[in-house]
Motif scaffolding. Structure first.
Motif, mmCIF file in Angstrom:
data_model
loop_
_atom_site.group_PDB
_atom_site.id
_atom_site.type_symbol
_atom_site.label_atom_id
_atom_site.label_comp_id
_atom_site.label_asym_id
_atom_site.label_seq_id
_atom_site.Cartn_x
_atom_site.Cartn_y
_atom_site.Cartn_z
ATOM 1 N N CYS A 111 -8.751 1.324 8.698
ATOM 2 C CA CYS A 111 -8.143 0.713 7.508
ATOM 3 C C CYS A 111 -9.069 0.818 6.306
ATOM 4 O O CYS A 111 -8.632 1.134 5.196
ATOM 5 C CB CYS A 111 -7.827 -0.756 7.787
ATOM 6 S SG CYS A 111 -6.455 -1.033 8.932
ATOM 7 N N GLY A 139 -8.457 -5.647 7.651
ATOM 8 C CA GLY A 139 -8.484 -4.829 8.852
ATOM 9 C C GLY A 139 -8.845 -5.636 10.096
ATOM 10 O O GLY A 139 -8.265 -5.433 11.167
ATOM 11 N N GLY A 189 -2.873 0.406 9.855
ATOM 12 C CA GLY A 189 -3.553 1.179 8.815
ATOM 13 C C GLY A 189 -2.671 1.402 7.609
ATOM 14 O O GLY A 189 -3.135 1.321 6.459
ATOM 15 N N VAL A 192 -2.458 -1.874 5.391
ATOM 16 C CA VAL A 192 -3.627 -2.066 4.529
ATOM 17 C C VAL A 192 -3.643 -1.040 3.403
ATOM 18 O O VAL A 192 -3.948 -1.364 2.247
ATOM 19 C CB VAL A 192 -4.926 -1.990 5.356
ATOM 20 C CG1 VAL A 192 -6.157 -2.045 4.456
ATOM 21 C CG2 VAL A 192 -4.970 -3.116 6.372
#
Length: 354
Positions: A111, A139, A189, A192
């Motif tokens: 992330c 993250g 991922g 973020v």
């Protein structure tokens, strides 16, 4: 009058008058216009805009392609996460700190990598540090949350496989189950990535691309483990592939689904594309701008703004700007294919054909 016969009489003819008229100085003419008097000169106009610089198409660098730098970011993040947690990891299901932190750590650093990759490519250190500071706690939180979700999905999938008669991890059905479970990590991922980019649409593209890439990485994890006989080596290869595939898929999906974007055809960022997600996109030499234009003394801190109004994008220029070679005074609507020049940077504005 003298009657001296030796004094000559001055005679002025029509030809003399015409020649004298030609020798008179020409009046000032506005810059860029031809003089109406033959042989006259144009002295310019202080209010005139300078001519647009010639557009020079430059070859774009592959290093500025989103799928590549996001793939590298995913690879680096996953590799770093594995390297940190692997020394505390023990095969056999023991609950040591490495077993608890391995996947959340990998997700966290992936992330962070996705969040700062674009800022690094744009050479904005300030923006990269700010984004890293935001991505790290996000993250960690999402890493543990999505790790729990992935385990739930994986156990449910394994249960279905066992009920269907699957008894071995060598069965491709188990690989598919792992891939579907690991898609959750890729989705983290993407979340973020979109939050840092302050765009719900970017979040959606990131989640879709991340899930696809992580699913691919998850499905090949077990075959890699069998080929390398398990252990740290198989985890390193499998997790690095997970991060790489996640980043590449995010970049490809984002590019494939974009609606409006600027492609840099000349300047330090030639080959980079900026997808226009937000209602307003600031461009300038300040690192706080959405599009940071560096290495150009002619660029103002906020040189121009791209504003989305309805289905049209308007360029609002604070500094010197050209569209199709014509100076922009205030606001200008951009059409698909329009060439925009700001200092040494040239952009081609594009819209998806509907």
């Amino acid at each position: 009058m003298s009657s001296n016969p030796e004094q000559e009489t001055v005679r002025i003819t029509l030809e003399d008058l015409t020649a004298a008229d030609r020798s008179q100085p020409t009046e000032f003419a506005p810059a860029g216009t031809a003089s109406t008097t033959t042989g006259g000169k144009s002295y310019g106009n202080v209010n005139a805009m300078p001519d647009a610089p010639e557009i020079v198409q430059e070859k774009g660098s592959i290093l500025l392609q989103a799928w590549l730098y996001l793939g590298v970011a995913g690879l680096v993040g996953a590799m770093a996460g594995w390297a940190i947690a692997e020394p505390g990891f023990v095969d056999g299901g023991e609950h040591r700190w490495g077993n608890i932190w391995l996947l959340p750590m990998i997700v966290t650093l992936m992330c962070v990598g996705f969040a700062v990759a674009e800022s690094i490519v744009e050479r904005s250190v300030k923006k990269a540090l700010v984004r890293a500071g935001l991505a790290l706690p996000l993250g960690i939180v999402l890493g543990f949350i999505f790790n729990s979700l992935a385990n739930i999905f994986y156990n449910i999938g394994l249960g279905i496989c066992y009920q269907a008669g699957v008894q071995s991890y060598h069965n491709p059905a188990v690989w598919i189950v792992r891939g579907l479970a690991w898609a959750v990590f890729g989705a983290a991922g993407g979340v973020v990535y979109g939050i840092i980019g302050r765009s719900m649409r970017k979040t959606g593209y990131g989640v879709l691309g991340g899930a696809i890439g992580a699913a691919i990485g998850g499905m090949v994890f077990d075959p890699i483990s069998f080929a390398t006989h398990g252990g740290a080596t198989s985890r390193a290869i499998g997790f690095c592939l997970l991060g790489t595939a996640t980043g590449i898929a995010m970049g490809l999906v984002e590019s494939a689904l974009k609606d409006r974007w600027l492609y840099v055809t000349a300047g330090p960022l030639a080959g980079k594309q900026f997808i226009l997600y937000k209602p307003q996109t600031a461009m300038g030499s300040s690192q706080s701008c959405d599009i940071y234009l560096f290495k150009d003394a002619e660029i103002l801190p906020q040189h121009a703004v791209l504003q989305l109004k309805g289905s049209k994008v308007h360029l609002i220029a604070s500094g010197l700007a050209y569209v199709a070679g014509q100076p922009v005074r205030g606001m200008r609507v951009l059409e698909s294919g329009s060439m925009v020049q700001l200092g040494r940077y040239t952009f081609r504005y594009q819209e998806r054909q509907r």
